[in-house]
Design an enzyme around this catalytic site. Structure first.
Site, PDB file in Angstrom:
ATOM      1  N   ASP A   9     -13.420 -16.883  -8.935  1.00  0.00           N
ATOM      2  CA  ASP A   9     -12.560 -15.708  -9.146  1.00  0.00           C
ATOM      3  C   ASP A   9     -13.021 -14.591  -8.220  1.00  0.00           C
ATOM      4  OD1 ASP A   9     -10.424 -14.328 -10.652  1.00  0.00           O
ATOM      5  OD2 ASP A   9     -12.045 -13.028 -11.308  1.00  0.00           O
ATOM      6  N   SER A  10     -12.126 -13.627  -8.016  1.00  0.00           N
ATOM      7  CA  SER A  10     -12.475 -12.466  -7.185  1.00  0.00           C
ATOM      8  C   SER A  10     -13.553 -11.617  -7.865  1.00  0.00           C
ATOM      9  CB  SER A  10     -11.230 -11.621  -6.948  1.00  0.00           C
ATOM     10  OG  SER A  10     -10.703 -11.192  -8.189  1.00  0.00           O
ATOM     11  N   CYS A  72      -8.109 -17.582 -10.465  1.00  0.00           N
ATOM     12  CA  CYS A  72      -7.657 -16.257 -10.045  1.00  0.00           C
ATOM     13  C   CYS A  72      -6.215 -16.437  -9.594  1.00  0.00           C
ATOM     14  CB  CYS A  72      -8.515 -15.758  -8.882  1.00  0.00           C
ATOM     15  SG  CYS A  72      -7.949 -14.216  -8.150  1.00  0.00           S
ATOM     16  N   GLU A 163     -12.414  -3.678 -14.652  1.00  0.00           N
ATOM     17  CA  GLU A 163     -13.658  -3.798 -13.866  1.00  0.00           C
ATOM     18  C   GLU A 163     -14.620  -2.647 -14.162  1.00  0.00           C
ATOM     19  OE1 GLU A 163     -14.881  -5.877 -11.145  1.00  0.00           O
ATOM     20  OE2 GLU A 163     -13.435  -7.376 -11.758  1.00  0.00           O
ATOM     21  N   CYS A 197      -2.862 -12.539 -14.834  1.00  0.00           N
ATOM     22  CA  CYS A 197      -4.053 -12.077 -14.126  1.00  0.00           C
ATOM     23  C   CYS A 197      -5.206 -12.276 -15.093  1.00  0.00           C
ATOM     24  CB  CYS A 197      -3.930 -10.611 -13.749  1.00  0.00           C
ATOM     25  SG  CYS A 197      -5.479  -9.918 -13.114  1.00  0.00           S
ATOM     26  N   HIS A 199      -7.880 -10.857 -15.576  1.00  0.00           N
ATOM     27  CA  HIS A 199      -8.514  -9.667 -16.173  1.00  0.00           C
ATOM     28  C   HIS A 199      -7.770  -9.175 -17.416  1.00  0.00           C
ATOM     29  CE1 HIS A 199     -10.651  -9.512 -12.411  1.00  0.00           C
ATOM     30  NE2 HIS A 199     -11.334  -8.453 -12.801  1.00  0.00           N
TER      31      HIS A 199
HETATM   32  N1  DGL Z   1      -8.512 -12.095 -11.125  1.00  0.00           N
HETATM   33  C1  DGL Z   1      -7.391 -11.770 -10.284  1.00  0.00           C
HETATM   34  C2  DGL Z   1      -6.131 -12.468 -10.751  1.00  0.00           C
HETATM   35  O1  DGL Z   1      -6.134 -13.289 -11.673  1.00  0.00           O
HETATM   36  C3  DGL Z   1      -7.126 -10.302 -10.118  1.00  0.00           C
HETATM   37  C4  DGL Z   1      -8.281  -9.426  -9.740  1.00  0.00           C
HETATM   38  C5  DGL Z   1      -8.230  -8.860  -8.361  1.00  0.00           C
HETATM   39  O2  DGL Z   1      -7.298  -8.104  -8.013  1.00  0.00           O
HETATM   40  O3  DGL Z   1      -9.136  -9.189  -7.621  1.00  0.00           O
HETATM   41  O4  DGL Z   1      -5.095 -12.229 -10.172  1.00  0.00           O
END
Ligand code: DGL
Length: 278
Positions: A9-10, A72, A163, A197, A199
Site C-alpha cells: 500500500d502507499s 491500494c 494519515e 480506498c 484508508h
Molecule cells: N490507500 C490508497 C487507496 O486505497 C489511498 C492512499 C493514497 O492516496 O496514497 O486508494
C-alpha cells in the site's frame, strides 16, 4: 524457505486489508510494504504511481514473495495492468520463474460482487481523485453488473485526515458530510456506498452517521480476503510455494516509530516495522 505473500500500500491503509486476510488465512507468511515516505498516491500522476508501485513490487519479489496483493485502490487503478502485462513477462532477473510471479489488485474482486449489495441499482463509490479519474470502477462494474448505475465522489481530504490521526476528531465530520452529501445529491436513491480506498474504513462511524438511514456501507477487507482464498485454491502450484509459518514482516519507507504507532490503529494490534530504502 521464506516466501511470504506480499501486501503493498502507499501507506497504512492496506493494513485494513491485511488484517482481514490474516483473519481468514492465518497460516501464511505475509510481508507488508507501506510506501509512507511517498504517500499519498491519490493525487499523483499515472506515471508516478506506476513507477512507485513497480519499484515496491520488485522489492517484495526480491525478498522472496511469489504473489503480491496491491492493497491500494489507487495503485490497482493506475499500475496493476501495466505491471501484469508489460513488466511481469520481462522479470527474468528474478530467475527463470520471474515471469511466473503474480500481482493482484483490489478493484476487480470488489466489482465482481458490489452489485449484489444494491436493491435500487444505484451505487456510490468513494475514492481518491486518482481512482475516480481512472474510471476503473465504472469500467469494471459494467462488465459484471451491466446497467448498474455508478456514481463516484473523490474525497481528497479523507486520506490526510486519516494519515494525520484526525479520523475521530470533530473536524473530520465536516469533510465526511461534505462528500457524502455531494454523492447523494448525484442520486438520492443510492443505497450502497463502497469505501474504495483502504484508508476509509477508519472513517466508517462518521460515514455511517452522515449517510442516509438504510444505506449499506461496504469495506473491501473481507471481499479481498475471500477473493484471495479463492485465488489460492484455483492456483495450487503458487499456493504450494507460499510459506506457511504464520510470520508477519512489516516494511516502511519512512520512520518506523511513526509507522508502529499508526499501524497499530489500522491493523488492530501492535507491530514492529523495519525501515527500507528503495
Ligand atoms: N490507500 C490508497 C487507496 O486505497 C489511498 C492512499 C493514497 O492516496 O496514497 O486508494
Amino acid at each position: 524457505m521464506h516466501q511470504p505473500i506480499g501486501v503493498f500500500d502507499s501507506g497504512y491503509g492496506g493494513l485494513t486489508i491485511l488484517r482481514e486476510i490474516v483473519r481468514k488465512l492465518p497460516e501464511y507468511d505475509y510481508m507488508y510494504l507501506g510506501d509512507n515516505a511517498r504517500t499519498p498516491y491519490g493525487t499523483r500522476s499515472f506515471e508516478t504511481v506506476y513507477q512507485y508501485t513497480l519499484e515496491c513490487v520488485r522489492h517484495l519479489f526480491a525478498r522472496g514473495c511469489r504473489l503480491v496483493v496491491l492493497a491500494c485502490n489507487t495503485a490497482s487503478a493506475k499500475a496493476l495492468r501495466n505491471i501484469q502485462q508489460l513488466d511481469l513477462p520481462l522479470m527474468t532477473e528474478m530467475g527463470p520463474d520471474g515471469p511466473d510471479r503474480r500481482v493482484l489488485g483490489v478493484i476487480r474482486p470488489t466489482t465482481e460482487v458490489i452489485g449484489n449489495y444494491s436493491q435500487s441499482g444505484h451505487v456510490g463509490i468513494l475514492a481518491t481523485r486518482g481512482t475516480v479519474t481512472s474510471e476503473s470502477y465504472v469500467v469494471e462494474i459494467e462488465k459484471f453488473f451491466p446497467g448498474l448505475n455508478v456514481f463516484q465522489e473523490a474525497c481528497p481530504m479523507w486520506v490526510p485526515l486519516v494519515e494525520n490521526g484526525e479520523f475521530a476528531s470533530p473536524g473530520a465530520d465536516y469533510f465526511v458530510k461534505q462528500h457524502i452529501n455531494r454523492l447523494i445529491d448525484k442520486s438520492p436513491i443510492i443505497d450502497t456506498l463502497l469505501l474504495a480506498c483502504t484508508h476509509y474504513p477508519l472513517l466508517i462511524d462518521k460515514i455511517r452517521q452522515a449517510a442516509p438511514v438504510g444505506v449499506t456501507i461496504v469495506s473491501q477487507g473481507e471481499i479481498i480476503a475471500d477473493s484471495l482464498t479463492d485465488y489460492l485454491q484455483r492456483h495450487p502450484i503458487l499456493e504450494e510455494q507460499c510459506s506457511k509459518h504464520g510470520q508477519r514482516t512489516f516494511l516502511t519507507t519512512d520512520s518506523t516509530v511513526d509507522f508502529d504507532r499508526q499501524a497499530a490503529i489500522f491493523y488492530g494490534e501492535s507491530i514492529r516495522s523495519v525501515q527500507l530504502t528503495l
